[in-house]
Design a protein around this motif. Structure first.
Motif, PDB file in Angstrom:
ATOM      1  N   GLY A 286       0.828  -1.082   0.133  1.00 22.57           N
ATOM      2  CA  GLY A 286       0.001  -0.097  -0.095  1.00 22.57           C
ATOM      3  C   GLY A 286       0.804   1.278   0.042  1.00 22.57           C
ATOM      4  O   GLY A 286       0.308   2.191  -0.397  1.00 22.57           O
ATOM      5  N   LEU A 287       2.139   1.203   0.409  1.00 23.95           N
ATOM      6  CA  LEU A 287       2.987   2.455   0.653  1.00 23.95           C
ATOM      7  C   LEU A 287       4.208   2.242   0.056  1.00 23.95           C
ATOM      8  O   LEU A 287       4.545   3.096  -0.961  1.00 23.95           O
ATOM      9  CB  LEU A 287       3.007   2.758   1.809  1.00 23.95           C
ATOM     10  N   LEU A 288       4.997   1.330   0.179  1.00 24.65           N
ATOM     11  CA  LEU A 288       6.499   1.308  -0.099  1.00 24.65           C
ATOM     12  C   LEU A 288       6.518   0.979  -1.826  1.00 24.65           C
ATOM     13  O   LEU A 288       7.325   1.591  -2.291  1.00 24.65           O
ATOM     14  CB  LEU A 288       6.989   0.044   0.523  1.00 24.65           C
ATOM     15  N   TRP A 289       5.558   0.223  -2.190  1.00 19.50           N
ATOM     16  CA  TRP A 289       5.714   0.036  -3.928  1.00 19.50           C
ATOM     17  C   TRP A 289       4.767   0.567  -4.574  1.00 19.50           C
ATOM     18  O   TRP A 289       4.666   0.284  -5.916  1.00 19.50           O
ATOM     19  CB  TRP A 289       5.727  -1.864  -4.089  1.00 19.50           C
ATOM     20  N   VAL A 290       4.274   1.516  -4.085  1.00 14.97           N
ATOM     21  CA  VAL A 290       3.483   2.599  -5.231  1.00 14.97           C
ATOM     22  C   VAL A 290       4.415   3.799  -5.553  1.00 14.97           C
ATOM     23  O   VAL A 290       5.567   3.945  -5.142  1.00 14.97           O
ATOM     24  CB  VAL A 290       2.294   3.002  -4.541  1.00 14.97           C
ATOM     25  N   SER A 291       3.954   4.389  -6.515  1.00 18.04           N
ATOM     26  CA  SER A 291       4.819   5.662  -7.024  1.00 18.04           C
ATOM     27  C   SER A 291       4.969   6.520  -5.978  1.00 18.04           C
ATOM     28  O   SER A 291       4.176   6.831  -4.947  1.00 18.04           O
ATOM     29  CB  SER A 291       3.976   6.006  -8.265  1.00 18.04           C
ATOM     30  N   PRO A 292       6.063   7.410  -6.057  1.00 19.32           N
ATOM     31  CA  PRO A 292       6.462   8.549  -5.329  1.00 19.32           C
ATOM     32  C   PRO A 292       5.501   9.484  -5.285  1.00 19.32           C
ATOM     33  O   PRO A 292       4.877  10.134  -4.075  1.00 19.32           O
ATOM     34  CB  PRO A 292       7.767   9.076  -5.903  1.00 19.32           C
ATOM     35  N   GLN A 293       4.720   9.723  -6.252  1.00 19.92           N
ATOM     36  CA  GLN A 293       3.370  10.832  -6.593  1.00 19.92           C
ATOM     37  C   GLN A 293       2.362  10.162  -5.351  1.00 19.92           C
ATOM     38  O   GLN A 293       1.786  10.932  -4.975  1.00 19.92           O
ATOM     39  CB  GLN A 293       3.063  10.861  -7.902  1.00 19.92           C
ATOM     40  N   ARG A 294       1.944   8.808  -5.768  1.00 17.56           N
ATOM     41  CA  ARG A 294       0.877   8.364  -5.036  1.00 17.56           C
ATOM     42  C   ARG A 294       1.418   8.098  -3.467  1.00 17.56           C
ATOM     43  O   ARG A 294       0.537   8.559  -2.626  1.00 17.56           O
ATOM     44  CB  ARG A 294       0.456   6.921  -5.380  1.00 17.56           C
ATOM     45  N   GLN A 295       2.375   8.177  -3.066  1.00 13.98           N
ATOM     46  CA  GLN A 295       3.054   8.251  -1.891  1.00 13.98           C
ATOM     47  C   GLN A 295       2.780   9.411  -1.267  1.00 13.98           C
ATOM     48  O   GLN A 295       2.337   9.826  -0.141  1.00 13.98           O
ATOM     49  CB  GLN A 295       4.360   7.855  -1.559  1.00 13.98           C
ATOM     50  N   LYS A 296       3.081  10.606  -2.072  1.00 17.19           N
ATOM     51  CA  LYS A 296       2.586  11.991  -1.402  1.00 17.19           C
ATOM     52  C   LYS A 296       1.429  12.447  -1.225  1.00 17.19           C
ATOM     53  O   LYS A 296       0.853  12.957  -0.376  1.00 17.19           O
ATOM     54  CB  LYS A 296       3.390  13.042  -2.443  1.00 17.19           C
ATOM     55  N   GLU A 297       0.794  11.976  -2.327  1.00 17.89           N
ATOM     56  CA  GLU A 297      -0.789  12.464  -2.280  1.00 17.89           C
ATOM     57  C   GLU A 297      -1.807  11.231  -1.907  1.00 17.89           C
ATOM     58  O   GLU A 297      -2.794  11.980  -1.386  1.00 17.89           O
ATOM     59  CB  GLU A 297      -1.206  12.684  -3.807  1.00 17.89           C
ATOM     60  N   GLN A 298      -1.579  10.055  -1.893  1.00 16.68           N
ATOM     61  CA  GLN A 298      -2.748   9.389  -1.462  1.00 16.68           C
ATOM     62  C   GLN A 298      -2.213   8.269  -0.129  1.00 16.68           C
ATOM     63  O   GLN A 298      -2.960   7.099  -0.082  1.00 16.68           O
ATOM     64  CB  GLN A 298      -3.106   8.433  -2.832  1.00 16.68           C
ATOM     65  N   THR A 299      -1.232   8.594   0.190  1.00 17.18           N
ATOM     66  CA  THR A 299      -0.809   7.692   1.740  1.00 17.18           C
ATOM     67  C   THR A 299      -0.735   8.447   2.939  1.00 17.18           C
ATOM     68  O   THR A 299      -0.748   9.778   2.834  1.00 17.18           O
ATOM     69  CB  THR A 299       0.470   6.911   1.510  1.00 17.18           C
ATOM     70  N   LEU A 300      -0.984   8.130   4.250  1.00 19.73           N
ATOM     71  CA  LEU A 300      -0.782   8.720   5.479  1.00 19.73           C
ATOM     72  C   LEU A 300      -0.270   7.940   6.553  1.00 19.73           C
ATOM     73  O   LEU A 300      -0.774   6.792   6.329  1.00 19.73           O
ATOM     74  CB  LEU A 300      -2.279   9.386   5.624  1.00 19.73           C
ATOM     75  N   VAL A 301       0.725   8.707   7.287  1.00 17.50           N
ATOM     76  CA  VAL A 301       1.151   7.732   8.317  1.00 17.50           C
ATOM     77  C   VAL A 301       1.044   8.390   9.549  1.00 17.50           C
ATOM     78  O   VAL A 301       1.363   9.603   9.824  1.00 17.50           O
ATOM     79  CB  VAL A 301       2.840   7.684   8.239  1.00 17.50           C
ATOM     80  N   LEU A 302       0.553   7.761  10.527  1.00 17.18           N
ATOM     81  CA  LEU A 302       0.327   8.355  11.951  1.00 17.18           C
ATOM     82  C   LEU A 302       1.023   7.400  12.985  1.00 17.18           C
ATOM     83  O   LEU A 302       0.804   6.203  13.033  1.00 17.18           O
ATOM     84  CB  LEU A 302      -1.236   8.041  12.335  1.00 17.18           C
ATOM     85  N   GLN A 303       2.226   8.039  13.284  1.00 15.58           N
ATOM     86  CA  GLN A 303       3.049   7.265  14.279  1.00 15.58           C
ATOM     87  C   GLN A 303       2.847   7.431  15.852  1.00 15.58           C
ATOM     88  O   GLN A 303       3.028   8.548  15.966  1.00 15.58           O
ATOM     89  CB  GLN A 303       4.482   7.459  13.692  1.00 15.58           C
ATOM     90  N   ARG A 304       2.440   6.525  16.510  1.00 12.74           N
ATOM     91  CA  ARG A 304       2.335   6.581  17.936  1.00 12.74           C
ATOM     92  C   ARG A 304       3.422   6.117  18.659  1.00 12.74           C
ATOM     93  O   ARG A 304       3.253   4.585  18.399  1.00 12.74           O
ATOM     94  CB  ARG A 304       0.786   6.135  18.062  1.00 12.74           C
ATOM     95  N   THR A 305       3.872   6.585  19.725  1.00 11.64           N
ATOM     96  CA  THR A 305       4.774   6.011  20.606  1.00 11.64           C
ATOM     97  C   THR A 305       4.272   6.209  21.950  1.00 11.64           C
ATOM     98  O   THR A 305       4.540   7.369  22.453  1.00 11.64           O
ATOM     99  CB  THR A 305       6.260   6.412  20.203  1.00 11.64           C
ATOM    100  N   VAL A 306       3.478   5.068  22.483  1.00  9.38           N
ATOM    101  CA  VAL A 306       3.176   5.339  24.157  1.00  9.38           C
ATOM    102  C   VAL A 306       4.275   4.922  25.135  1.00  9.38           C
ATOM    103  O   VAL A 306       4.777   4.027  24.663  1.00  9.38           O
ATOM    104  CB  VAL A 306       1.874   4.337  24.320  1.00  9.38           C
ATOM    105  N   LYS A 307       4.703   5.885  25.782  1.00  7.14           N
ATOM    106  CA  LYS A 307       5.774   5.541  26.922  1.00  7.14           C
ATOM    107  C   LYS A 307       5.532   4.423  27.630  1.00  7.14           C
ATOM    108  O   LYS A 307       4.215   4.091  28.051  1.00  7.14           O
ATOM    109  CB  LYS A 307       6.108   6.804  27.510  1.00  7.14           C
ATOM    110  N   ALA A 308       6.440   3.759  28.289  1.00  6.69           N
ATOM    111  CA  ALA A 308       6.213   2.847  29.034  1.00  6.69           C
ATOM    112  C   ALA A 308       5.831   1.532  28.801  1.00  6.69           C
ATOM    113  O   ALA A 308       5.322   0.626  29.763  1.00  6.69           O
ATOM    114  CB  ALA A 308       5.623   3.552  30.547  1.00  6.69           C
ATOM    115  N   LEU A 309       5.406   1.348  27.694  1.00 10.07           N
ATOM    116  CA  LEU A 309       4.889   0.124  27.174  1.00 10.07           C
ATOM    117  C   LEU A 309       5.746  -1.183  27.484  1.00 10.07           C
ATOM    118  O   LEU A 309       5.409  -2.186  27.817  1.00 10.07           O
ATOM    119  CB  LEU A 309       4.511   0.162  25.779  1.00 10.07           C
ATOM    120  N   GLU A 310       7.078  -1.186  27.355  1.00 16.15           N
ATOM    121  CA  GLU A 310       8.135  -2.240  27.482  1.00 16.15           C
ATOM    122  C   GLU A 310       8.032  -2.552  28.908  1.00 16.15           C
ATOM    123  O   GLU A 310       7.912  -3.885  29.083  1.00 16.15           O
ATOM    124  CB  GLU A 310       9.294  -1.801  27.099  1.00 16.15           C
TER     125      GLU A 310
END
Length: 512
Positions: A286-310
């Motif tokens: 869905g993200l890595l193997w699509v074109s750079p243009q699609r990556q810019k316009e049609q993908t989204l990353v929401l990166q969440r790091t909850v502290k103390a999970l380990e």
């Protein structure tokens, strides 16, 4: 489990007092979106569609007014976000979609997969098919990755190419080989490929799907859990096969399954599917193997790091495994291998992909998110705002690309032409279907004799009638090369083909 509190609207659980569509900050955001300016339709294209002559996918896809996105993540640690996306954000996006004349869908894979499909090990394939549909149809964002702190489930493929399966068996101990041979059976049906002299288009990398040149086209297929004997448990068998197949893959394909190989975007070898998680497979498709243009316009990353999970070591929120301590007692520890795979997967996100990061404080005494805490509620409000605004912006951009005066008759005819072309491209001939195709072609080539006789193709559900008819119709259009008119409808695939009155009305308008 997915649980909605029916007594309290979901937006109130994070501190809102009204649904998103009624909130002033959302209204202000929508007012700032650029207006959509309609342009004239392409008369020549409309004429080809109405006559049933247009079969170029790129031209027909201009008519699709759909935003369909898949949210990719592990499930147990992102329930709060997913529930809020569905209950708070999507209703507002669908209201916006009506104004922009777009249909808006969020593919939700936590439910809807039938027990028999799960027992037949089809869950992963169903997810990938839905992702491919999003990539194929969406004019806005098609893939959203919630990068949390869990790498997730790592099953082996249900279908393994014949040649590769044989190579893997050679590297196994006798008892493991016997188990694999008991549960995997060769499907003799071959898929045509380059070696058969036939050009075949595939969605995604052919090597990754096991259909690259040199492959026989035949697959070993994992048998359904219905094969289990009474009282027999599937998961111990699964774990034995998983370890055996992964170990053999690491031996046979050391680079392709190595950490270096897995992080090489050019590596699309099938063997990595014995190592990576379902979520990483979605990430690559869905993200890595699509074109750079699609990556810019049609993908989204929401990166969440909850502290103390380990420190909490809760398997619902982070990868864990059981090991024996020095006294022989089973203890739960963080799965360092899975965590390393996850961190290196996240590191592959291209810098131009729209990415938002969040760091909720967490609690070492209680893993995950707690909506009773103001900090966690604030995070959930923020991630929903970012998700909603990103999708809304992509919808406005998609609507502008499609901003032509609406013609329901042309759009309906184009929908069914595109439906046929996409499926005809995937159709694989057999001796039986060849006879049907020949009979239909002979019928279509006759001069009308006034008898009013129809040609009916019938078969059991799931036999492939839709794909067969798609192949026949596209072949007939190509053979006629712009002569006459071809009117196609696949019943139930659009609102106007799902009931008698709108169906007949649409057909009459097209013929007129």
């Amino acid at each position: 489990d997915v649980v909605f509190n029916t007594s309290t609207p979901i937006w109130e659980t994070v501190g809102h007092t009204a649904p998103r569509a009624d909130r002033e900050d959302w209204k202000k955001f929508l007012a700032a979106l650029p207006s959509v300016e309609e342009r004239e339709r392409d008369g020549a294209l409309d004429d080809r569609i109405l006559r049933g002559h247009e079969i170029v996918v790129a031209n027909l896809e201009q008519l699709k007014r759909v935003v369909r996105l898949l949210v990719s993540s592990t499930f147990t640690d992102t329930n709060e976000e997913r529930n809020l996306f569905l209950g708070d954000v999507m209703p507002a996006l669908q209201l916006l979609g009506r104004k922009l004349k777009l249909e808006v869908f969020m593919a939700e894979m936590r439910w809807g997969i039938r027990t028999e499909a799960s027992a037949a090990h089809l869950t992963s394939e169903i997810c990938m098919r839905e992702l491919e549909r999003c990539l194929r149809e969406s004019v806005g964002i098609s893939y959203v990755f919630i990068a949390a702190q869990k790498y997730g489930f790592r099953p082996f493929p249900r279908l393994i190419p014949e040649k590769l399966f044989t190579e893997l068996l050679e590297k196994m101990a006798d008892k493991d080989r016997t188990l694999l041979e008991e549960w995997f059976k060769l499907d003799e049906n071959a898929l045509p490929g380059d070696d058969a002299g036939e050009e075949k288009k595939w969605e995604g990398p052919r090597e990754f799907y096991g259909t690259a040149p040199g492959a026989s086209g035949r697959f070993y297929v994992l048998q359904s859990q219905s094969k289990l004997k009474e009282g027999e448990d599937w998961w111990p068998l699964f774990e034995r096969m998983q370890v055996s197949l992964r170990g053999a893959a690491l031996t046979c394909f050391p680079y392709e399954t190595s950490e270096e190989g897995l992080r090489d975007p050019a590596n699309k070898h099938f063997a990595q599917r014995f190592v990576i998680s379902v979520t990483e497979e979605e990430f690559k498709r869905g993200l890595l193997w699509v074109s750079p243009q699609r990556q810019k316009e049609q993908t989204l990353v929401l990166q969440r790091t909850v502290k103390a999970l380990e420190e909490a070591k809760d398997g619902l929120w982070i990868d864990t495994k059981e090991v024996q301590d020095a006294q022989g007692t089973k203890v739960k520890v963080v799965d360092a291998e899975a965590q390393q795979l996850l961190s290196r997967q996240i590191a592959m996100i291209p810098p131009h992909v729209p990415t938002s990061t969040y760091t909720p404080p967490g609690d070492s005494n209680k893993a995950g998110l707690d909506k009773q805490k103001p900090e966690d509620r604030a995070y959930l409000r923020k991630v929903c705002d970012d998700f909603g605004e990103s999708v809304a912006k992509s919808m406005a951009q998609g609507a502008q690309k499609l901003a032509v005066t609406r013609d329901e008759t042309v759009d309906e005819a184009g929908h069914h032409l595109l439906f046929a072309v996409v499926r005809a491209d995937k159709f694989c001939d057999t001796e039986t279907t060849g006879k049907v195709v020949a009979a239909v072609q002979e019928y279509l080539s006759r001069r009308p004799d006034g008898s009013g006789q129809a040609f009916v193709v019938h078969g059991r559900s799931g036999a492939g009638k839709t794909y067969l008819m798609s192949k026949i119709m596209v072949g007939h259009i190509e053979e006629r090369a712009g002569k006459g008119c071809v009117v196609i409808r696949f019943l139930g695939t659009s609102p106007a083909s799902s009931a008698v009155q709108p169906l007949l009305s649409s057909l009459c308008k097209q013929l007129r």
